[in-house]
Design a protein around this motif. Structure first.
Motif, PDB file in Angstrom:
ATOM      1  N   PHE A   1       0.950  -0.881  -0.531  1.00  5.55           N
ATOM      2  CA  PHE A   1       0.553   0.332   0.140  1.00  5.55           C
ATOM      3  C   PHE A   1       1.015   1.576  -0.093  1.00  5.55           C
ATOM      4  CE2 PHE A   1      -2.428   3.819   1.829  1.00  5.55           C
ATOM      5  CZ  PHE A   1      -3.787   3.297   1.268  1.00  5.55           C
ATOM      6  N   SER A   2       2.105   1.287   1.255  1.00  4.82           N
ATOM      7  CA  SER A   2       2.183   2.545   0.824  1.00  4.82           C
ATOM      8  C   SER A   2       3.790   2.313  -0.314  1.00  4.82           C
ATOM      9  CB  SER A   2       3.191   2.613   3.095  1.00  4.82           C
ATOM     10  OG  SER A   2       4.227   1.537   2.724  1.00  4.82           O
ATOM     11  N   GLY A   3       4.362   1.252  -0.661  1.00  7.87           N
ATOM     12  CA  GLY A   3       5.220   1.573  -1.547  1.00  7.87           C
ATOM     13  C   GLY A   3       4.183   1.661  -3.251  1.00  7.87           C
ATOM     14  N   ILE A   4       3.339   1.210  -3.369  1.00 13.23           N
ATOM     15  CA  ILE A   4       3.375   0.993  -4.819  1.00 13.23           C
ATOM     16  C   ILE A   4       1.520   2.062  -4.469  1.00 13.23           C
ATOM     17  CG2 ILE A   4       1.901   0.079  -6.464  1.00 13.23           C
ATOM     18  CD1 ILE A   4       3.650  -2.356  -5.570  1.00 13.23           C
ATOM     19  N   ALA A   5       0.805   1.502  -4.112  1.00 11.58           N
ATOM     20  CA  ALA A   5      -0.829   1.660  -3.551  1.00 11.58           C
ATOM     21  C   ALA A   5      -0.463   3.683  -4.107  1.00 11.58           C
ATOM     22  CB  ALA A   5      -1.518   1.211  -2.881  1.00 11.58           C
ATOM     23  N   GLU A   6       0.138   3.586  -2.703  1.00  5.20           N
ATOM     24  CA  GLU A   6      -0.130   5.259  -2.278  1.00  5.20           C
ATOM     25  C   GLU A   6       0.897   6.700  -3.867  1.00  5.20           C
ATOM     26  OE1 GLU A   6      -1.534   6.755  -0.315  1.00  5.20           O
ATOM     27  OE2 GLU A   6      -0.209   6.469   2.096  1.00  5.20           O
ATOM     28  N   ARG A   7       1.722   5.576  -4.251  1.00  4.98           N
ATOM     29  CA  ARG A   7       1.546   6.137  -5.844  1.00  4.98           C
ATOM     30  C   ARG A   7       1.499   5.857  -6.892  1.00  4.98           C
ATOM     31  NH1 ARG A   7       7.774   6.672  -3.865  1.00  4.98           N
ATOM     32  NH2 ARG A   7       7.714   5.609  -1.947  1.00  4.98           N
ATOM     33  N   VAL A   8       0.517   5.544  -6.962  1.00  5.30           N
ATOM     34  CA  VAL A   8       0.136   4.929  -8.152  1.00  5.30           C
ATOM     35  C   VAL A   8      -0.878   5.761  -7.698  1.00  5.30           C
ATOM     36  CG1 VAL A   8       0.334   3.056  -9.439  1.00  5.30           C
ATOM     37  CG2 VAL A   8      -1.052   3.163  -8.073  1.00  5.30           C
ATOM     38  N   GLY A   9      -1.249   6.914  -6.958  1.00  4.57           N
ATOM     39  CA  GLY A   9      -2.532   7.196  -6.957  1.00  4.57           C
ATOM     40  C   GLY A   9      -4.372   7.292  -5.993  1.00  4.57           C
TER      41      GLY A   9
ATOM     42  N   ARG B   1      -5.306   7.546  -3.034  1.00  4.85           N
ATOM     43  CA  ARG B   1      -6.109   7.864  -2.646  1.00  4.85           C
ATOM     44  C   ARG B   1      -6.297   9.526  -3.354  1.00  4.85           C
ATOM     45  NH1 ARG B   1      -4.174   7.166   4.265  1.00  4.85           N
ATOM     46  NH2 ARG B   1      -2.095   8.106   2.884  1.00  4.85           N
ATOM     47  N   ASP B   2      -5.664   9.605  -4.414  1.00  4.50           N
ATOM     48  CA  ASP B   2      -5.944  11.269  -4.661  1.00  4.50           C
ATOM     49  C   ASP B   2      -6.785  11.140  -5.443  1.00  4.50           C
ATOM     50  OD1 ASP B   2      -3.170  11.057  -4.029  1.00  4.50           O
ATOM     51  OD2 ASP B   2      -2.111  11.338  -5.570  1.00  4.50           O
ATOM     52  N   TYR B   3      -8.568  10.709  -5.648  1.00  2.43           N
ATOM     53  CA  TYR B   3      -9.242  11.077  -6.658  1.00  2.43           C
ATOM     54  C   TYR B   3      -9.984  12.587  -5.589  1.00  2.43           C
ATOM     55  CZ  TYR B   3     -13.642  12.030  -8.617  1.00  2.43           C
ATOM     56  OH  TYR B   3     -14.568  11.391  -9.441  1.00  2.43           O
ATOM     57  N   THR B   4     -10.601  13.617  -6.434  1.00  3.33           N
ATOM     58  CA  THR B   4      -9.982  15.504  -5.631  1.00  3.33           C
ATOM     59  C   THR B   4     -11.336  15.532  -6.053  1.00  3.33           C
ATOM     60  OG1 THR B   4      -9.165  15.744  -7.947  1.00  3.33           O
ATOM     61  CG2 THR B   4      -8.148  16.094  -6.169  1.00  3.33           C
ATOM     62  N   GLY B   5     -12.756  14.841  -7.682  1.00  8.00           N
ATOM     63  CA  GLY B   5     -13.597  14.777  -7.659  1.00  8.00           C
ATOM     64  C   GLY B   5     -14.726  14.637  -6.073  1.00  8.00           C
ATOM     65  N   ARG B   6     -16.063  14.594  -6.226  1.00  9.57           N
ATOM     66  CA  ARG B   6     -16.941  14.939  -5.486  1.00  9.57           C
ATOM     67  C   ARG B   6     -17.720  13.901  -5.525  1.00  9.57           C
ATOM     68  NH1 ARG B   6     -18.723  21.435  -4.192  1.00  9.57           N
ATOM     69  NH2 ARG B   6     -16.568  22.373  -3.824  1.00  9.57           N
ATOM     70  N   SER B   7     -17.998  13.289  -6.779  1.00 11.11           N
ATOM     71  CA  SER B   7     -19.094  12.459  -7.097  1.00 11.11           C
ATOM     72  C   SER B   7     -18.569  10.550  -7.011  1.00 11.11           C
ATOM     73  CB  SER B   7     -19.242  12.321  -8.884  1.00 11.11           C
ATOM     74  OG  SER B   7     -18.527  11.247  -9.071  1.00 11.11           O
ATOM     75  N   PHE B   8     -19.935  10.012  -6.652  1.00  9.34           N
ATOM     76  CA  PHE B   8     -19.792   8.488  -6.213  1.00  9.34           C
ATOM     77  C   PHE B   8     -19.165   7.704  -6.898  1.00  9.34           C
ATOM     78  CE2 PHE B   8     -21.767   4.059  -6.159  1.00  9.34           C
ATOM     79  CZ  PHE B   8     -21.469   3.998  -4.511  1.00  9.34           C
TER      80      PHE B   8
END
Length: 384
Positions: A338-346, A348-355
């Motif tokens: 999670f810290s080594g790969i998932a974080e780096r491919v974004g 948690r990075d979605y900035t929109g508001r929709s479901f």
């Protein structure tokens, strides 16, 4: 991007977007994946578009994720099948994900107490299901926790375009349903589900998994009360806290050695013991096989540390403590990836508001994680 990643991306992409009806959608899907893998910094639409086509691509990519109507569920099923065919899993791991947010408009965001942080944060909360093998760990399904406060607010619900059939659920229900959705009808292999999630009610989670007949290994707190059923215990036939049961099993400990994927260095040494327990009273007869419905309580402790340390509950009653211990380490593998790969491919990075936008982004970020994890490079940060 490393050549190995390019090959995995081409192979995965050919299977991933079969359900998308239009060629332009499939093309946008591949562009989004390439952007997640190659963009520097946060994986915003603007940064992703800068990799794939600049300002001309930004609007079309934004619509593809946040404004389109393509269904993410078939894409996740295709991802899960590709991952299990490529790297057959030894376990499914439930994993919680906290996504801090500055504002109040992102779908599902609210003030939450996060046990791992020991504080209240403004955040989204999601629960993922990861396929874990000796080769890699990859998230294949997600469920966003939506509280009654969110789903009972018609205005906020409408702005986020939350479907009418989505109803409030507890974090425990959310985590369980993420797994049960994955296990039901996706054509995936049956493997133990492993969970170490502080945000859930573990006895309730165990009950839900048992009702679904899903093999499980779940970390439990020392205060959870169970019936001691093992004939080797002096306290057999009594209902006691888990930590007390395992203190009585101190003489049953055996040395164990394992490699912890979450820590650098060589082998780790400690002790483990497993005893029969039940969630309800059961007869105790020396020499008898495990009764229907009985469980195993596993304790693990490090050398020179207090006993018991970690406590795990499982219905894998024929497994040895060493086998169960190896399964517990799949959680550490997910934490590391999670810290080594998932974080780096974004992830948690979605900035929109929709479901729908949140679900489409996290589906594509999970696919990007699979490309990085299966691309033959131990650490994603070393590959890009």
């Amino acid at each position: 991007m490393a050549a190995a990643h390019e090959n995995v991306l081409a192979e995965l992409g050919s299977a991933l977007f079969v359900s998308l009806p239009r060629s332009d959608q499939r093309r946008r899907g591949m562009e989004y994946l390439q952007g997640l893998l190659n963009a520097r910094g946060r994986k915003t639409i603007r940064n992703i578009a800068a990799v794939t086509g600049g300002r001309a691509a930004e609007q079309s990519l934004h619509h593809f994720v946040s404004g389109s109507t393509w269904d993410w569920a078939p894409v996740r099923r295709a991802l899960a099948r590709h991952v299990t065919d490529t790297a057959p899993p030894t376990a499914w791991v439930m994993h919680s994900m906290t996504i801090p947010k500055a504002g109040e408009n992102s779908v599902g965001v609210e003030r939450r107490y996060v046990p791992s942080l020991g504080q209240i944060v403004n955040a989204q909360q999601a629960f993922g299901v990861w396929a874990v093998s000796d080769r890699a760990s990859v998230p294949v399904n997600w469920r966003l926790h939506l509280s009654p406060a969110w789903l009972g607010d018609g205005e906020r619900r409408g702005r986020a375009a939350i479907p009418a059939d989505i109803s409030p659920e507890t974090p425990t229900d959310c985590a369980a349903r993420a797994y049960l959705e994955t296990a039901g009808g996706w054509g995936l292999p049956v493997r133990p589900v492993v969970a170490d999630i502080q945000e859930v009610d573990t006895p309730v989670l165990v009950g839900l998994l048992r009702a679904a007949r899903a093999p499980f290994l779940v970390r439990v707190g020392g205060g959870v009360r169970l019936w001691a059923a093992d004939p080797a215990l002096r306290v057999r036939g009594r209902r006691l806290p888990c930590h007390q049961i395992m203190r009585e099993a101190r003489d049953m400990r055996r040395p164990v050695i394992w490699r912890d994927p979450g820590l650098p260095g060589g082998a780790r040494h400690g002790f483990a013991a497993a005893v029969r327990v039940g969630t309800s009273p059961c007869p105790v007869r020396a020499g008898r096989p495990a009764a229907r419905g009985e469980l195993l309580l596993l304790a693990v402790g490090g050398v020179g540390r207090s006993w018991p340390g970690e406590l795990w509950l499982t219905d894998l009653v024929s497994a040895s403590p060493a086998e169960l211990l190896r399964l517990t380490k799949t959680v550490r593998r997910v934490d590391r990836d999670f810290s080594g790969i998932a974080e780096r491919v974004g992830l948690r990075d979605y900035t929109g508001r929709s479901f729908g936008g949140w679900h489409r982004h996290i589906t594509l970020a999970s696919a990007a994680h699979a490309v990085a994890a299966l691309g033959g490079v131990p650490e994603y940060r070393e590959a890009c």
